[in-house]
Design a protein around this motif. Structure first.
Motif, mmCIF file in Angstrom:
data_model
loop_
_atom_site.group_PDB
_atom_site.id
_atom_site.type_symbol
_atom_site.label_atom_id
_atom_site.label_comp_id
_atom_site.label_asym_id
_atom_site.label_seq_id
_atom_site.Cartn_x
_atom_site.Cartn_y
_atom_site.Cartn_z
ATOM 1 N N GLY A 133 0.787 -1.221 0.000
ATOM 2 C CA GLY A 133 0.000 0.000 0.000
ATOM 3 C C GLY A 133 0.818 1.269 0.000
ATOM 4 N N ASN A 134 2.047 1.190 -0.511
ATOM 5 C CA ASN A 134 2.899 2.372 -0.603
ATOM 6 C C ASN A 134 3.410 2.473 -2.039
ATOM 7 N N PRO A 135 2.978 3.486 -2.789
ATOM 8 C CA PRO A 135 3.409 3.601 -4.184
ATOM 9 C C PRO A 135 4.913 3.770 -4.346
ATOM 10 N N LEU A 136 5.597 4.169 -3.262
ATOM 11 C CA LEU A 136 7.051 4.311 -3.309
ATOM 12 C C LEU A 136 7.756 2.971 -3.109
ATOM 13 N N SER A 137 6.991 1.936 -2.777
ATOM 14 C CA SER A 137 7.515 0.594 -2.527
ATOM 15 C C SER A 137 8.600 0.619 -1.449
ATOM 16 N N LYS A 138 8.255 1.246 -0.331
ATOM 17 C CA LYS A 138 9.165 1.335 0.804
ATOM 18 C C LYS A 138 8.443 0.869 2.064
ATOM 19 N N ILE A 139 9.229 0.332 2.979
ATOM 20 C CA ILE A 139 8.689 -0.070 4.277
ATOM 21 C C ILE A 139 9.353 0.777 5.365
ATOM 22 N N PRO A 140 8.658 0.917 6.504
ATOM 23 C CA PRO A 140 7.408 0.281 6.900
ATOM 24 C C PRO A 140 6.190 0.945 6.276
ATOM 25 N N ALA A 141 5.111 0.178 6.218
ATOM 26 C CA ALA A 141 3.803 0.686 5.806
ATOM 27 C C ALA A 141 2.772 0.076 6.733
ATOM 28 N N LEU A 142 1.787 0.859 7.106
ATOM 29 C CA LEU A 142 0.770 0.399 8.047
ATOM 30 C C LEU A 142 -0.589 0.370 7.369
ATOM 31 N N GLU A 143 -1.198 -0.806 7.366
ATOM 32 C CA GLU A 143 -2.557 -0.953 6.837
ATOM 33 C C GLU A 143 -3.546 -0.791 7.987
ATOM 34 N N LEU A 144 -4.456 0.165 7.836
ATOM 35 C CA LEU A 144 -5.433 0.440 8.881
ATOM 36 C C LEU A 144 -6.637 -0.488 8.762
ATOM 37 N N LYS A 145 -7.510 -0.443 9.752
ATOM 38 C CA LYS A 145 -8.661 -1.337 9.783
ATOM 39 C C LYS A 145 -9.579 -1.137 8.587
ATOM 40 N N ASP A 146 -9.638 0.088 8.065
ATOM 41 C CA ASP A 146 -10.528 0.364 6.936
ATOM 42 C C ASP A 146 -9.879 0.076 5.587
ATOM 43 N N GLY A 147 -8.653 -0.480 5.612
ATOM 44 C CA GLY A 147 -7.966 -0.836 4.375
ATOM 45 C C GLY A 147 -7.084 0.258 3.814
ATOM 46 N N SER A 148 -7.128 1.436 4.388
ATOM 47 C CA SER A 148 -6.244 2.506 3.937
ATOM 48 C C SER A 148 -4.843 2.285 4.504
ATOM 49 N N HIS A 149 -3.885 3.043 3.993
ATOM 50 C CA HIS A 149 -2.494 2.810 4.390
ATOM 51 C C HIS A 149 -1.808 4.103 4.804
ATOM 52 N N LEU A 150 -0.910 3.968 5.773
ATOM 53 C CA LEU A 150 -0.005 5.046 6.161
ATOM 54 C C LEU A 150 1.409 4.578 5.873
ATOM 55 N N PHE A 151 2.252 5.505 5.444
ATOM 56 C CA PHE A 151 3.644 5.121 5.245
ATOM 57 C C PHE A 151 4.585 6.246 5.616
ATOM 58 N N ASP A 152 5.828 5.845 5.833
ATOM 59 C CA ASP A 152 6.931 6.618 6.369
ATOM 60 C C ASP A 152 6.864 6.512 7.897
ATOM 61 N N SER A 153 7.978 6.107 8.470
ATOM 62 C CA SER A 153 7.972 5.772 9.893
ATOM 63 C C SER A 153 7.546 6.921 10.808
ATOM 64 N N PRO A 154 7.899 8.190 10.549
ATOM 65 C CA PRO A 154 7.411 9.235 11.456
ATOM 66 C C PRO A 154 5.888 9.326 11.484
ATOM 67 N N VAL A 155 5.253 9.170 10.330
ATOM 68 C CA VAL A 155 3.792 9.233 10.261
ATOM 69 C C VAL A 155 3.178 8.057 11.016
#
Length: 200
Positions: A45-67
């Motif tokens: 779920g990260n168009p930059l293809s980088k980890i970490p990425a967090l998938e939320l309960k609603d299926g949306s994603h957060l990425f970049d470790s500070p976020v």
């Protein structure tokens, strides 16, 4: 929630440490992911293809470790590792940026070392090395000012120093900073750091 991570990623380690410190292990499942794999960007779920990425309960994603760290810290019931406001918030965010900046330079050095020797840039290697040493000097000063603080900034510091030990031991950040070594050894004994130590 689901965290896509690599066991050797220091950025993912920072998130994993926060998850343990905030008691979120039951709320966040861990799934290893290779960001270099085909279709990895879609999977994590990260168009930059980088980890970490967090998938939320609603299926949306957060990425970049500070976020991700700020989101999880906000969701946690424990004492905040990132203050919500005031001068201390900006100090912790700046410390996190310093630790992440050291990691950025270290990762660049590691990737450069994997290029053919004739294609490596001595200029950039020297620049990244100098940035790391200046950064560690700053960490040493900050920690010396208050060794008892434990927050997201200090977590990031420890992850950065651990990555230097793991991937760039020849830089020897330890030699010039015996007091920082003592602090690092203490914080590394916390369960959150023991459980997230990268494999050898």
């Amino acid at each position: 929630m689901k965290l896509y991570y690599s066991a050797t990623s220091p950025y993912a380690r920072k998130v994993r440490v926060l998850i343990i410190e905030q008691g979120l292990q039951d709320a966040v499942s861990l799934e290893r992911a290779d960001p270099m794999a085909e279709n990895a960007a879609t999977r994590i779920g990260n168009p930059l293809s980088k980890i970490p990425a967090l998938e939320l309960k609603d299926g949306s994603h957060l990425f970049d470790s500070p976020v991700i760290c700020e989101y999880l810290d906000h969701e946690a019931a424990g004492e905040a590792l990132l203050p919500k406001d005031g001068d201390r918030r900006w100090a912790v965010l700046t410390a996190q940026a310093l630790g992440d900046g050291i990691l950025d330079a270290a990762l660049s050095l590691v990737m450069e070392s994997r290029r053919p020797e004739t294609e490596r840039s001595a200029f950039w290697q020297d620049r990244w090395t100098a940035a790391i040493h200046r950064g560690v000097d700053e960490i040493a000063e900050d920690v010396a000012a208050d060794r008892k603080v434990f927050d997201l900034g200090r977590i990031t510091y420890a992850c950065a120093l651990g990555y230097l030990d793991f991937r760039l031991p020849d830089l020897d950040w330890r030699g010039p900073h015996p007091n920082l070594v003592t602090w690092y050894d203490e914080i590394s004994g916390r369960e959150s750091f023991v459980l997230t130590t990268p494999p050898e």
